[in-house]
Design an enzyme around this catalytic site. Sequence first.
Site, mmCIF file in Angstrom:
data_model
loop_
_atom_site.group_PDB
_atom_site.id
_atom_site.type_symbol
_atom_site.label_atom_id
_atom_site.label_comp_id
_atom_site.label_asym_id
_atom_site.label_seq_id
_atom_site.Cartn_x
_atom_site.Cartn_y
_atom_site.Cartn_z
ATOM 1 N N LYS A 75 61.579 43.401 -4.443
ATOM 2 C CA LYS A 75 60.780 42.760 -2.804
ATOM 3 C C LYS A 75 60.817 41.473 -1.962
ATOM 4 C CE LYS A 75 57.681 44.525 0.790
ATOM 5 N NZ LYS A 75 56.712 45.657 0.570
ATOM 6 N N SER A 150 56.725 49.019 4.202
ATOM 7 C CA SER A 150 57.553 48.008 4.845
ATOM 8 C C SER A 150 57.939 47.518 3.910
ATOM 9 C CB SER A 150 56.607 46.767 4.753
ATOM 10 O OG SER A 150 56.251 46.765 3.109
ATOM 11 N N SER A 174 53.755 51.552 2.145
ATOM 12 C CA SER A 174 55.325 50.922 1.789
ATOM 13 C C SER A 174 56.043 50.748 1.027
ATOM 14 C CB SER A 174 54.456 49.228 1.749
ATOM 15 O OG SER A 174 54.478 49.142 3.455
#
Lengths: 483, 482
Positions: A75, A150, A174
């Site tokens: 990420k 997210s 997330s």
Amino acid sequence: MYQQTIAQLALGLRQGTFTSVELTQAYLTRIKQHSELNSFITVTEEQALQAAKAADLRLAQGNAEPLTGIPLAQKDIFCTLGVKTSCGSKILDNFIAPYNATVVEKFNAAGAVMLGKLNMDEFAMGSSNETSFYGAVKNPWDLNCVPGGSSGGSAAAVAAHLVAGATGTDTGGSIRQPAALCGITGLKPTYGRVSRYGMIAYASSLDQGGPMTRTAEDAAIMLQVMAGFDPKDSTSSDQAVPDYSASLNAPLQGLKIGLPKEFFTADLDSEIAATLAAAIDEYRKMGAEIKEISMPNLNMAIPAYYIIAPAEASANLSRFDGVRFGYRCSNPVDLTDLYTRSRGEAFGNEVKRRILIGTYALSAGYYDAYYLKAQKIRRLISEDFKNALAEVDVIMGPVTPSTAFAIGEKSNDPIQMYLSDIYTIAINLAGVPAMSIPAGLVNNKPVGLQIIGNYFAEAKLLNVAHQFQQVTPWHQHSPKGFE
Amino acid sequence: MSYADEQDWEVVIGLEIHTQLATQSKIFSGAATAYGAEPNTQACTVDLGFPGVLPVLNQEAVRMAVKFGCAIDAEIAPYSIFARKNYFYPDLPKGYQISQMDLPIVGKGHLDIEVDGESKRVGITRAHLEEDAGKSLHEDFHGLTGIDLNRAGTPLLEIVSEPDMRSAKEAVAYMRKLHELVRYLEISDGNMQEGSFRCDANVSVRPRGQQQFGTRTEIKNINSFRFIEKAINYEVERHIEILERGGKITQETRLYDSVKDETRSMRSKEEANDYRYFPDPDLLPVMIAPELLAEIKSQLPELPSSKKQRFKEQYQLDNESATILTSARELADFFETVVKLSACDAKICSNWITGELLGALNKASLEIAASPVSAERFAGLLQRIADNTISGKIAKQVFEAMWQSEESADAIIAAQGLQQITDMSAIEAIIDTIIADNPGQVEQYRSGKDKVFAFFVGQVMKQSQGKANPAEVNKMLKAKLQ
């Protein structure tokens, strides 16, 4: 070969069925073919191939670890030495990290191959990946829908077989929410289990990195590398890290599962409720005892979270001031102009909204009413979890109130967007670990089952998830066009 | 300001002193703390506030804070927490300073000061740990500002006093005493030029007899004892003048301009920042275990006040000498080494150190630690006074030679032939000659003019080049002149 799990790929590499370079090339090709998903911000092709070559050497020498040669992606919230680390924001669009996050270091040491950096909501603030400066990520199950957020890039890339596994971070859901919406397995570890060093902070007391994979077995392999005390992170735990793969096959006979009645109300989509009921039935068949429990303070989780997280974020994001790194406005006339325009021009609306909420909540005269009150609620919620987990081994419930929603559907309604995390946020406030695993499909869109455990009971969660995946097919489904 | 004015008003002063702790590395990172390096060469990613970095508390800073707390008899918090103090400034990399707000590490304590021979107890409200900011350099950048972050993250102990001081003099005495203490404890080098010890003064005045405090102003960042006294006095006069004109004091922060000897407004209360303090989630609470506290207490050095008391009792020193000798740990150690090695009377040692040695050091602007004459060499000199090898007067000459060279007192005495004449016949011969050559003075003395005696002593010393033992000379002269 890209359809395989990490465990299967590791075996293939050892048996010489394929090399890490071949595997890496196959994934790199797929990433290019499926750029329509917008799941990557940066693809590190050259570095990946170099790492793959080094991994093949290690494999040949016989000193490979389980992840050696396995193509993964990070990420874009994790700092990666010499590689752009944007956190999904314009303000870090030009930021090349000068160091590696501890998690990245650990994957490097294990010989994993990093394919690149995955798209995400700006500063991990969002539940749909629509707040990214790099544009929305599409859900491979339905390209008109969001992948969740997210860690939306991570979820979409794993679901579409663009990577064998990915990292995510979870502050209020997330990892779990996008895992649920994309039909993959996501684990948010206990707060402190995985080092936060080098993971760009959103809300420091809630942020936790974790694996996003196709199976619980794979999550165990990744967590094994990620977990552990880090002297660079004072909030990381020095509890010993168990062998997460060793207990995957423990039988579930007598497992006590608690179902909080507060999770199963009319607010939950009826088809999702039916899917979860079927999943829980599977556990009953495996010998688990199901028990209804009550966690009376769960309804206060969202309001408490939207004080604590923005308050911490308002301070965490002060360093992005245009002075030392990142975006700086052109021709500032004075200091105030430098600050206001650099931040004003480079932060997106959701980030600005949370900075303002947090600044307000901490202001003189409001602190007691907001921040302190929210901390009290946080303690009450933690107590709810402690009490419940004294009675049962794991808690189960939904991950999301609905399946993946359409891109644009909620982006102008922050409250509706915040409610997407209604079942996940309390877990972060308490700091306990939780997983999302695929539990079925509704209208050909994935539904996630959430499994919540006691502090540092990741091995138990992985065991419970893995056993489900031994008797159900849901984790093996791939979205159409991405098989 | 008339004398009458001063009688009408009572001055109230509280001080906040920032002292830099003498740790090797910064409070939340491994970067070095040494002073004077090239700009931005002693700042790592943590000090620069890079994305993703985290602070890790330097345990040495904690120990030093606890040590200080023990020395002022303070409550040490078993549990204290760090907080973020939020404000934007270019030399504050994270946009917040890590400090302590609620639950500081050191609670209520006190320090005894002495002004004009009177002892007074000043309350210390608290002392807390925090990180320093960097430096903004406004010159040399053609209208731009340069930022040097070497100092960012340097550990500070902020020591907050009660508003217990009633004059600039008391404030200076308190500041000096605190300065002495942190150096005794070896928790700070106390270097004021380098900013290791700086002070903010809160000043107000109130009509004598009034309970309620007057409105205060805060004078920021003063780094000398002289300036603190001048700044406070200026501010007190300003307050009294305004109040006597019927005006009101504005609560504000002021800066002291040492060139113009005045204070001027920096920002008012309305312009003050809302710092939005909240607990720093990146750091765990600091727990001080009882064992650690006991360990630190047991390792505490003898403190200035008890050392002074001991000096007065053990060495029979007067208050002033004991005060001077215990004003720095190195000086006290120097004194005790000299007494031990020289076998000389402690009072003589004290006189020689506070007189000759400190005088010479002062003149050369040197600290005792940098004295060209070591305690061992100095003891060698006093030893020769004690055993009558040389007189006090000659000793001064020897001391001067020692200051210029590496030689021992004995080597200098031997080389220059300075040992006292102990041969009584030689002294007698000199005295006889002088009596014979000065019949007039002899007559005067014998007729009762005692003052002339000094003339004879002077003549003998002159002729013997100061090497005659004065006591012996006196004795023999008296006998011969009868």
